[in-house]
Design a protein around this motif. Structure first.
Motif, PDB file in Angstrom:
ATOM      1  N   SER A   1     -91.787  39.381 -71.906  1.00 22.98           N
ATOM      2  CA  SER A   1     -91.891  40.688 -71.114  1.00 22.98           C
ATOM      3  C   SER A   1     -93.136  41.533 -72.046  1.00 22.98           C
ATOM      4  O   SER A   1     -93.966  42.372 -71.462  1.00 22.98           O
ATOM      5  N   ASP A   2     -93.538  40.974 -73.288  1.00 19.75           N
ATOM      6  CA  ASP A   2     -94.766  41.548 -73.969  1.00 19.75           C
ATOM      7  C   ASP A   2     -95.655  40.571 -74.108  1.00 19.75           C
ATOM      8  O   ASP A   2     -95.692  39.364 -74.862  1.00 19.75           O
ATOM      9  N   PHE A   3     -96.915  40.878 -73.525  1.00 22.03           N
ATOM     10  CA  PHE A   3     -98.149  39.951 -73.700  1.00 22.03           C
ATOM     11  C   PHE A   3     -98.919  40.670 -74.703  1.00 22.03           C
ATOM     12  O   PHE A   3    -100.149  40.323 -74.679  1.00 22.03           O
TER      13      PHE A   3
ATOM     14  N   VAL B   1    -101.055  40.443 -65.932  1.00 21.74           N
ATOM     15  CA  VAL B   1    -102.201  41.042 -65.137  1.00 21.74           C
ATOM     16  C   VAL B   1    -102.099  42.527 -65.224  1.00 21.74           C
ATOM     17  O   VAL B   1    -103.146  43.314 -65.763  1.00 21.74           O
ATOM     18  N   LYS B   2    -100.801  43.020 -65.209  1.00 24.89           N
ATOM     19  CA  LYS B   2    -100.649  44.475 -65.378  1.00 24.89           C
ATOM     20  C   LYS B   2    -100.907  45.108 -66.766  1.00 24.89           C
ATOM     21  O   LYS B   2    -101.476  45.968 -66.964  1.00 24.89           O
ATOM     22  N   GLN B   3    -100.555  44.248 -67.808  1.00 20.07           N
ATOM     23  CA  GLN B   3    -100.759  44.506 -69.144  1.00 20.07           C
ATOM     24  C   GLN B   3    -102.108  44.407 -69.587  1.00 20.07           C
ATOM     25  O   GLN B   3    -102.831  45.068 -70.213  1.00 20.07           O
ATOM     26  N   ALA B   4    -102.829  43.300 -69.060  1.00 19.68           N
ATOM     27  CA  ALA B   4    -104.279  43.198 -68.945  1.00 19.68           C
ATOM     28  C   ALA B   4    -104.929  44.493 -68.692  1.00 19.68           C
ATOM     29  O   ALA B   4    -105.889  45.120 -69.168  1.00 19.68           O
ATOM     30  N   SER B   5    -104.642  45.102 -67.616  1.00 17.92           N
ATOM     31  CA  SER B   5    -105.373  46.194 -66.899  1.00 17.92           C
ATOM     32  C   SER B   5    -104.986  47.452 -67.912  1.00 17.92           C
ATOM     33  O   SER B   5    -105.860  48.170 -68.403  1.00 17.92           O
ATOM     34  N   GLU B   6    -103.775  47.357 -68.727  1.00 17.60           N
ATOM     35  CA  GLU B   6    -103.409  48.431 -69.290  1.00 17.60           C
ATOM     36  C   GLU B   6    -104.306  48.571 -70.528  1.00 17.60           C
ATOM     37  O   GLU B   6    -104.841  49.431 -71.317  1.00 17.60           O
ATOM     38  N   PHE B   7    -104.696  47.363 -71.157  1.00 19.54           N
ATOM     39  CA  PHE B   7    -105.347  47.049 -72.461  1.00 19.54           C
ATOM     40  C   PHE B   7    -106.563  47.173 -72.349  1.00 19.54           C
ATOM     41  O   PHE B   7    -107.642  47.283 -73.041  1.00 19.54           O
ATOM     42  N   GLY B   8    -107.370  47.218 -70.857  1.00 18.76           N
ATOM     43  CA  GLY B   8    -108.716  47.356 -70.711  1.00 18.76           C
ATOM     44  C   GLY B   8    -109.513  46.498 -70.608  1.00 18.76           C
ATOM     45  O   GLY B   8    -110.777  46.331 -70.576  1.00 18.76           O
ATOM     46  N   LEU B   9    -108.952  45.133 -70.443  1.00 25.04           N
ATOM     47  CA  LEU B   9    -109.728  43.997 -70.446  1.00 25.04           C
ATOM     48  C   LEU B   9    -110.625  43.837 -69.136  1.00 25.04           C
ATOM     49  O   LEU B   9    -111.856  43.601 -69.465  1.00 25.04           O
ATOM     50  N   PRO B  10    -110.240  44.282 -67.897  1.00 23.16           N
ATOM     51  CA  PRO B  10    -111.115  44.235 -66.877  1.00 23.16           C
ATOM     52  C   PRO B  10    -112.214  45.227 -66.970  1.00 23.16           C
ATOM     53  O   PRO B  10    -113.493  45.035 -66.566  1.00 23.16           O
ATOM     54  N   GLN B  11    -111.763  46.503 -67.583  1.00 16.06           N
ATOM     55  CA  GLN B  11    -112.876  47.721 -67.684  1.00 16.06           C
ATOM     56  C   GLN B  11    -113.943  47.257 -68.739  1.00 16.06           C
ATOM     57  O   GLN B  11    -114.755  47.708 -68.706  1.00 16.06           O
ATOM     58  N   GLY B  12    -113.415  46.215 -69.690  1.00 17.30           N
ATOM     59  CA  GLY B  12    -114.445  45.999 -70.716  1.00 17.30           C
ATOM     60  C   GLY B  12    -115.313  44.673 -70.276  1.00 17.30           C
ATOM     61  O   GLY B  12    -116.041  44.056 -71.043  1.00 17.30           O
ATOM     62  N   GLY B  13    -115.279  44.294 -69.004  1.00 17.24           N
ATOM     63  CA  GLY B  13    -116.162  43.239 -68.490  1.00 17.24           C
ATOM     64  C   GLY B  13    -115.505  41.898 -68.388  1.00 17.24           C
ATOM     65  O   GLY B  13    -116.111  41.002 -67.895  1.00 17.24           O
ATOM     66  N   GLN B  14    -114.350  41.583 -68.744  1.00 18.41           N
ATOM     67  CA  GLN B  14    -113.689  40.237 -68.704  1.00 18.41           C
ATOM     68  C   GLN B  14    -112.925  40.346 -67.245  1.00 18.41           C
ATOM     69  O   GLN B  14    -112.548  40.984 -66.713  1.00 18.41           O
ATOM     70  N   THR B  15    -113.009  38.977 -66.626  1.00 18.11           N
ATOM     71  CA  THR B  15    -112.765  38.585 -65.255  1.00 18.11           C
ATOM     72  C   THR B  15    -111.407  38.040 -65.462  1.00 18.11           C
ATOM     73  O   THR B  15    -111.113  37.415 -66.390  1.00 18.11           O
TER      74      THR B  15
END
Length: 400
Positions: A205-207, A235-249
């Motif tokens: 549950s924790d990525f 995917v949810k947690q990646a969005s919360e950590f800002g990976l897409p916002q930082g330019g990672q696909t």
């Protein structure tokens, strides 16, 4: 005249008895073995059992006068439970065919049981290419997709867009390892690079720690080599950590419509994926999906559509063969093209691989979506002989 009538009646009775004798135990019993309580319950689970029932209903729940019975079981994503259930079903409940079985480790275990006991195995959920490779079976049929088909299509699409460096978050069991390997192999072929990766426990549950490593890698693409609830959480947690916002696909190497529904379009928008089925493609797929939704309250995943297709093809083969003898039915299944709402004139290769089309899809933005479950744009139609490993190169000893 009375003698002629009696003789005719006797002959009809004998013919009926002979035909009936071709069916073992006076019932065609299908065991739906799935994940009914874990991370794949949404994309398979009870929906798979309903899809199988929809197929049986098209035959009036009987073939050549023999009743079709569907039983269900939960393998709990454990290979030993899957194997024990399959063995028990065959030995004590006289199951003729085992179907569904998401989770590659579970499917590989069931493949051994069904091969040894000469029972048909219809897979619509596991991804390992070993199921039609070195671990293939004359009784095993792999429907819907496999790791090579989904990973290769997605990797190629993103590299063609200039996203060449990858980092993998991989589910730590047979399926995840295979999915990562297929994507990495494709990347190597077309000029991509792998900057690293990390493996996570199934059902975690924790990525957070895994995503921080992916973020610090500097890779252009973070590839999620997992599925179901694991992909949704990652995917949810990646969005919360800002990976897409930082330019990672974010690349979900296996994504179903149910996963997009759970994520919501604001988070899932733009994701590229490969599926073999989308409910909104044709009048036939829309009509069948409406029947499915009336039973479940949601549209079907490709896995659930694949269960319907596999069970329908099996029952059609039994009908054509006039028997449920596994060797004769397996030969008939390979000899007939698959034709239903999901696929048209699709052949089954000697290794048991159903050579259906795959479709490269992209998740719509909220503004592009016009009605419920309107989630995908079709970018490309990939024929089966391009989507899957050439059976002659699969490593399956059954391929001539």
């Amino acid at each position: 005249m009375r003698s002629i009538l009696l003789a005719g009646t006797a002959l009809a009775t004998l013919a009926s008895g002979a035909a009936h004798a071709q069916m073992s135990d006076n019932v065609i019993k299908i065991g739906m073995l799935s994940d009914r309580s874990g991370i794949y319950a949404d994309i398979n689970g009870e929906g798979s059992a309903i899809a199988a029932r929809l197929a049986a209903e098209e035959f009036g729940n009987a073939v050549n006068g023999t009743k079709v019975e569907i039983i269900v079981g939960d393998h709990q994503n454990k290979a030993d439970i899957a194997a024990n259930l399959a063995r028990q079903w065959i030995d004590t409940e006289k199951v003729d065919v085992v179907a569904d079985v998401p989770n590659s480790a579970a499917a590989l275990a069931v493949q051994v049981i069904t091969r040894d006991k000469k029972r048909l195995f219809l897979m619509s959920g596991p991804g390992s290419t070993d199921l039609t490779g070195k671990e293939c079976s004359p009784y095993g049929f792999h429907w819907t997709w496999d790791n090579h088909a989904v990973a290769s299509a997605t990797a190629r699409a993103l590299v063609e867009q200039g996203r060449k460096s990858w980092y993998f978050l991989t589910a730590d069991y047979a399926f995840g390892h295979s999915l990562e390997a297929e994507a990495a192999s494709t990347l190597k072929e077309i000029g991509g690079t792998v900057k690293g990766g990390v493996r996570h426990p199934l059902g975690t549950s924790d990525f957070s720690s895994f995503l921080l490593q992916a973020q610090s890698s500097g890779a252009q693409v973070v590839g999620f080599a997992n599925a179901g609830g694991d992909t949704i959480n990652a995917v949810k947690q990646a969005s919360e950590f800002g990976l897409p916002q930082g330019g990672q696909t974010m690349a979900a190497l296996l994504l179903n419509i149910n996963d997009v529904h759970a994520l919501g379009l604001p988070i899932a928008q733009g994701l590229t994926l490969a599926n073999s089925f989308y409910w909104d493609m044709t009048d036939e797929t829309r009509a069948w999906s409406k029947r499915f939704e009336e039973r479940t309250g949601r549209k079907p995943s490709m896995n659930q559509a694949g269960v319907y297709s596999s069970v329908k093809h099996y029952l059609k083969a039994v009908q054509e063969a006039g028997t449920d003898d596994p060797d004769k039915v397996a030969a008939k299944m390979r000899g007939m093209p698959v034709n239903d709402m999901m696929m048209k004139d699709v052949r089954i290769a000697d290794n048991g691989r159903v050579m259906n089309h795959m479709y490269l899809l992209q998740v719509k933005t909220p503004a592009e979506s016009k009605h419920p479950w309107d989630y995908f744009k079709v970018l490309k139609d990939i024929p089966g002989d391009q989507a899957y490993i050439d059976p002659k190169k699969s490593g399956c000893p059954l391929v001539k």
